[in-house]
Design a protein around this motif. Structure first.
Motif, PDB file in Angstrom:
ATOM      1  N   ASN A   1       2.007   9.911   3.590  1.00 38.05           N
ATOM      2  CA  ASN A   1       2.677  10.706   3.321  1.00 38.05           C
ATOM      3  C   ASN A   1       3.528  10.098   1.613  1.00 38.05           C
ATOM      4  O   ASN A   1       4.941  10.700   1.377  1.00 38.05           O
ATOM      5  N   GLY A   2       2.688   9.494   1.062  1.00 37.95           N
ATOM      6  CA  GLY A   2       3.735   9.030  -0.480  1.00 37.95           C
ATOM      7  C   GLY A   2       4.142   7.578  -0.176  1.00 37.95           C
ATOM      8  O   GLY A   2       5.006   6.981  -1.510  1.00 37.95           O
ATOM      9  N   LYS A   3       4.714   7.524   0.736  1.00 36.70           N
ATOM     10  CA  LYS A   3       5.393   5.845   1.126  1.00 36.70           C
ATOM     11  C   LYS A   3       5.100   4.585   0.756  1.00 36.70           C
ATOM     12  O   LYS A   3       4.051   4.226   1.195  1.00 36.70           O
ATOM     13  N   PHE A   4       5.604   3.645  -0.192  1.00 37.85           N
ATOM     14  CA  PHE A   4       5.068   1.994   0.289  1.00 37.85           C
ATOM     15  C   PHE A   4       5.624   1.191   1.284  1.00 37.85           C
ATOM     16  O   PHE A   4       6.405   1.759   1.926  1.00 37.85           O
ATOM     17  N   PHE A   5       4.385   0.602   1.247  1.00 42.38           N
ATOM     18  CA  PHE A   5       4.363   0.052   2.691  1.00 42.38           C
ATOM     19  C   PHE A   5       3.541  -1.312   2.044  1.00 42.38           C
ATOM     20  O   PHE A   5       2.957  -1.078   1.485  1.00 42.38           O
ATOM     21  N   THR A   6       4.749  -2.234   3.395  1.00 44.23           N
ATOM     22  CA  THR A   6       3.696  -4.084   2.757  1.00 44.23           C
ATOM     23  C   THR A   6       3.377  -4.064   4.261  1.00 44.23           C
ATOM     24  O   THR A   6       4.270  -4.082   5.420  1.00 44.23           O
ATOM     25  N   THR A   7       1.823  -5.019   4.656  1.00 47.31           N
ATOM     26  CA  THR A   7       1.193  -5.287   5.999  1.00 47.31           C
ATOM     27  C   THR A   7       0.763  -6.451   5.715  1.00 47.31           C
ATOM     28  O   THR A   7       0.326  -6.708   4.784  1.00 47.31           O
ATOM     29  N   PRO A   8       0.963  -7.359   7.047  1.00 46.38           N
ATOM     30  CA  PRO A   8      -0.125  -8.593   6.346  1.00 46.38           C
ATOM     31  C   PRO A   8      -1.103  -7.997   7.578  1.00 46.38           C
ATOM     32  O   PRO A   8      -1.976  -9.267   8.242  1.00 46.38           O
ATOM     33  N   PHE A   9      -1.536  -7.153   8.588  1.00 44.83           N
ATOM     34  CA  PHE A   9      -2.310  -6.580   8.775  1.00 44.83           C
ATOM     35  C   PHE A   9      -3.703  -6.284   7.994  1.00 44.83           C
ATOM     36  O   PHE A   9      -3.016  -4.519   7.263  1.00 44.83           O
ATOM     37  N   PHE A  10      -5.212  -6.623   8.397  1.00 45.81           N
ATOM     38  CA  PHE A  10      -6.066  -5.987   7.127  1.00 45.81           C
ATOM     39  C   PHE A  10      -7.462  -5.527   8.511  1.00 45.81           C
ATOM     40  O   PHE A  10      -7.501  -5.794   9.563  1.00 45.81           O
ATOM     41  N   ARG A  11      -8.543  -4.765   7.428  1.00 43.30           N
ATOM     42  CA  ARG A  11      -9.557  -4.700   8.617  1.00 43.30           C
ATOM     43  C   ARG A  11     -10.331  -5.317   7.329  1.00 43.30           C
ATOM     44  O   ARG A  11     -10.293  -4.515   6.385  1.00 43.30           O
ATOM     45  N   LEU A  12     -11.993  -5.778   7.677  1.00 45.87           N
ATOM     46  CA  LEU A  12     -12.687  -6.391   6.841  1.00 45.87           C
ATOM     47  C   LEU A  12     -13.285  -5.198   6.712  1.00 45.87           C
ATOM     48  O   LEU A  12     -14.186  -5.123   7.418  1.00 45.87           O
ATOM     49  N   GLU A  13     -13.826  -4.596   5.724  1.00 43.69           N
ATOM     50  CA  GLU A  13     -14.679  -3.964   5.208  1.00 43.69           C
ATOM     51  C   GLU A  13     -15.480  -4.241   4.844  1.00 43.69           C
ATOM     52  O   GLU A  13     -16.999  -3.609   5.321  1.00 43.69           O
TER      53      GLU A  13
ATOM     54  N   GLY B   1       0.596  -1.533   0.159  1.00 40.82           N
ATOM     55  CA  GLY B   1      -0.076   0.100   0.232  1.00 40.82           C
ATOM     56  C   GLY B   1       1.056   0.853   0.167  1.00 40.82           C
ATOM     57  O   GLY B   1       2.206   1.533   0.011  1.00 40.82           O
ATOM     58  N   ARG B   2       0.388   2.495   0.260  1.00 41.62           N
ATOM     59  CA  ARG B   2       0.354   3.703   0.040  1.00 41.62           C
ATOM     60  C   ARG B   2       0.260   4.575   1.263  1.00 41.62           C
ATOM     61  O   ARG B   2      -1.184   4.617   1.218  1.00 41.62           O
ATOM     62  N   ASN B   3       1.077   4.612   2.330  1.00 43.23           N
ATOM     63  CA  ASN B   3       0.992   5.600   3.418  1.00 43.23           C
ATOM     64  C   ASN B   3       0.547   6.622   3.184  1.00 43.23           C
ATOM     65  O   ASN B   3       1.391   7.722   1.702  1.00 43.23           O
TER      66      ASN B   3
END
Length: 141
Positions: free
Chosen positions: A59-71, A55-57
């Motif tokens: 600040n415009g920086k890319f990040f990798t995450t294993p954490f999610f929210r069910l929408e 994703g992109r935070n």
């Protein structure tokens, strides 16, 4: 369709979504929503590894995450819309990889749609870690 017999992860995600809705006080008419939590963060994995997304935070920086929210959950087709939660350390710095130093998970506007039948486990985390305020650290000098 019996969700539990067809795909256990779909059934579990449906339960998670219902609990998330109850925690957020959305079903209550006279209770302030500021008292509740609106997210049950979680990680999912298949037989081989934990699922991660990019994703992109803010600040415009890319990040990798294993954490999610069910929408959103489409239980009939066993698919879900997830928002990405960015892990940060105690100083509020984004973590470049998953480690034990996660202090807070920051909500983002990044969303993905996944086929839940590709996954076999879900690991829910405490709702208290989402948007957790950073500690005020006093200077030692």
């Amino acid at each position: 369709m019996n969700l539990h017999s067809e795909n256990c992860i779909c059934f579990e995600m449906k339960q998670l979504f219902e609990e998330q809705e109850r925690l957020s006080y959305k079903e209550f008419r006279f209770v302030c929503d500021l008292l509740g939590f609106d997210t049950i963060p979680f990680m999912i994995s298949n037989k081989n590894c934990r699922f991660e997304a990019f994703g992109r935070n803010v600040n415009g920086k890319f990040f990798t995450t294993p954490f999610f929210r069910l929408e959103k959950l489409d239980a009939n087709h066993c698919c879900a819309s997830l928002s990405l939660l960015e892990p940060v350390d105690m100083d509020g710095c984004p973590l470049e990889f998953f480690c034990d130093e996660v202090y807070s998970l920051i909500k983002t506007d990044n969303c993905i749609i996944i086929d839940l039948s590709c996954f076999c486990t879900i690991e829910p985390l405490s709702p208290k870690i989402v948007d957790r305020p950073l500690p005020i650290i006093e200077p030692k000098c």
